[in-house]
Write a protein that holds these residues in place. Structure first.
Motif, short mmCIF file in Angstrom:
data_model
loop_
_atom_site.label_atom_id
_atom_site.label_comp_id
_atom_site.label_asym_id
_atom_site.label_seq_id
_atom_site.Cartn_x
_atom_site.Cartn_y
_atom_site.Cartn_z
N VAL A 73 24.96 24.72 27.51
CA VAL A 73 24.21 25.49 28.50
C VAL A 73 22.74 25.59 28.10
CG1 VAL A 73 23.92 27.75 29.62
CG2 VAL A 73 26.20 26.78 29.33
N SER A 74 22.47 25.93 26.85
CA SER A 74 21.08 26.06 26.41
C SER A 74 20.39 24.69 26.36
CB SER A 74 20.98 26.79 25.08
OG SER A 74 21.72 26.14 24.08
N GLY A 75 21.12 23.64 26.02
CA GLY A 75 20.55 22.29 26.05
C GLY A 75 20.15 21.88 27.46
N TYR A 76 21.00 22.20 28.43
CA TYR A 76 20.66 21.93 29.84
C TYR A 76 19.45 22.76 30.26
CZ TYR A 76 20.86 22.13 34.91
OH TYR A 76 20.52 22.10 36.24
N HIS A 77 19.40 24.01 29.81
CA HIS A 77 18.28 24.89 30.16
C HIS A 77 16.97 24.35 29.59
CE1 HIS A 77 17.08 29.41 30.69
NE2 HIS A 77 16.32 28.59 31.39
N ILE A 78 17.00 23.85 28.37
CA ILE A 78 15.81 23.24 27.77
C ILE A 78 15.37 22.03 28.58
CG2 ILE A 78 14.93 21.98 25.75
CD1 ILE A 78 16.88 23.76 24.06
N ALA A 79 16.32 21.18 28.93
CA ALA A 79 16.01 19.98 29.71
C ALA A 79 15.41 20.36 31.06
CB ALA A 79 17.27 19.14 29.89
N LEU A 80 15.94 21.40 31.65
CA LEU A 80 15.44 21.87 32.95
C LEU A 80 13.99 22.33 32.84
CD1 LEU A 80 16.49 22.34 35.83
CD2 LEU A 80 17.07 24.65 35.14
N GLN A 81 13.64 22.96 31.73
CA GLN A 81 12.27 23.42 31.54
C GLN A 81 11.31 22.30 31.16
OE1 GLN A 81 12.55 26.56 28.60
NE2 GLN A 81 12.60 28.12 30.20
N LYS A 82 11.78 21.33 30.42
CA LYS A 82 10.88 20.31 29.87
C LYS A 82 10.83 19.01 30.67
CE LYS A 82 9.63 22.88 26.48
NZ LYS A 82 8.29 23.44 26.49
N ILE A 83 11.82 18.78 31.54
CA ILE A 83 11.84 17.54 32.33
C ILE A 83 11.67 17.91 33.79
CG2 ILE A 83 13.15 15.48 32.93
CD1 ILE A 83 14.70 15.89 30.26
N PRO A 84 10.47 17.74 34.34
CA PRO A 84 10.21 18.18 35.72
C PRO A 84 11.16 17.59 36.77
CG PRO A 84 8.16 17.61 34.62
CD PRO A 84 9.28 17.21 33.70
N PHE A 108 6.34 23.93 22.38
CA PHE A 108 7.69 23.46 22.68
C PHE A 108 8.79 24.50 22.45
CE2 PHE A 108 7.21 22.63 18.20
CZ PHE A 108 8.47 22.84 17.66
N VAL A 109 8.53 25.58 21.74
CA VAL A 109 9.57 26.57 21.46
C VAL A 109 9.65 27.57 22.61
CG1 VAL A 109 10.38 28.36 19.88
CG2 VAL A 109 9.24 26.34 18.97
N THR A 110 10.77 27.54 23.32
CA THR A 110 11.00 28.43 24.45
C THR A 110 12.22 29.31 24.14
OG1 THR A 110 12.45 26.84 25.54
CG2 THR A 110 10.09 26.74 26.09
N ILE A 111 12.50 30.27 24.99
CA ILE A 111 13.65 31.14 24.78
C ILE A 111 14.96 30.34 24.76
CG2 ILE A 111 14.99 33.05 25.76
CD1 ILE A 111 12.29 34.29 26.64
N LEU A 114 15.36 28.76 21.40
CA LEU A 114 15.79 29.71 20.37
C LEU A 114 17.31 29.93 20.46
CD1 LEU A 114 12.90 32.33 20.68
CD2 LEU A 114 13.23 30.66 18.84
N ALA A 115 17.82 30.04 21.69
CA ALA A 115 19.26 30.20 21.89
C ALA A 115 20.00 28.94 21.41
CB ALA A 115 19.57 30.47 23.36
N PHE A 116 19.45 27.77 21.73
CA PHE A 116 20.06 26.51 21.30
C PHE A 116 20.16 26.47 19.78
CE2 PHE A 116 19.87 22.10 19.93
CZ PHE A 116 20.85 21.49 20.72
N ALA A 117 19.09 26.87 19.10
CA ALA A 117 19.09 26.87 17.63
C ALA A 117 20.16 27.79 17.09
CB ALA A 117 17.71 27.27 17.11
N ALA A 118 20.29 28.97 17.68
CA ALA A 118 21.32 29.92 17.22
C ALA A 118 22.72 29.37 17.46
CB ALA A 118 21.15 31.27 17.92
N PHE A 119 22.97 28.82 18.65
CA PHE A 119 24.28 28.24 18.94
C PHE A 119 24.57 27.06 18.01
CE2 PHE A 119 23.93 30.15 23.33
CZ PHE A 119 25.06 30.96 23.22
#
Length: 134
Positions: A73-84, A108-111, A114-119
């Motif tokens: 989920v957090s990986g998808y969220h990162i991709a959504l923010q970084k890939i227009p 590059f560090v977004t919320i 941070l969640a992805f790193a913790a997971f």
């Protein structure tokens, strides 16, 4: 002392405290994907804390599905923010858009990162814990 269990519990605890800080102190409104990540992370802080206190090294079988799903989920969220181009497939249809960056530390560090790193820390720690138990 069981280091992977302690590390995973601390990662979950820091993630929970961080998410509460962002929403309750800084008044950032969580998007839909942020809520999903919270739903996966908050129980981990409790489960891992109890497992650390009781020295339960068999906890990985219960934690890995939650942390693995959190990575996705957090990986998808990162991709959504970084890939227009992915913003066309955004699941947030009301409220705060999931593609919005409240923070962008070092460019590059977004919320969600941070969640992805913790997971990821929790997932790797649980895999190490499983290998220790064998």
């Amino acid at each position: 002392m069981n280091k992977p269990l302690l590390l995973s519990w601390l990662a979950a605890l820091i993630a929970v405290i961080g998410s509460l800080y962002f929403s309750e102190v800084l008044h950032y409104i969580p998007c839909t994907l942020c809520w999903y990540q919270r739903i996966l992370m908050y129980p981990l802080a409790v489960i891992l804390g109890v497992a650390f206190y009781t020295h339960d090294s068999r906890i990985a079988r219960y934690v890995l599905p939650l942390s693995g799903l959190g990575v996705i989920v957090s990986g998808y969220h990162i991709a959504l923010q970084k890939i227009p181009a992915l913003q066309e497939f955004e699941v947030c249809t009301s409220g705060v858009p999931c593609s919005q960056d409240y923070i962008n530390w070092l460019g590059f560090v977004t919320i969600p990162m941070l969640a992805f790193a913790a997971f990821a820390v929790i997932t790797v720690s649980m895999i190490m814990l499983k290998k220790q138990s064998v």
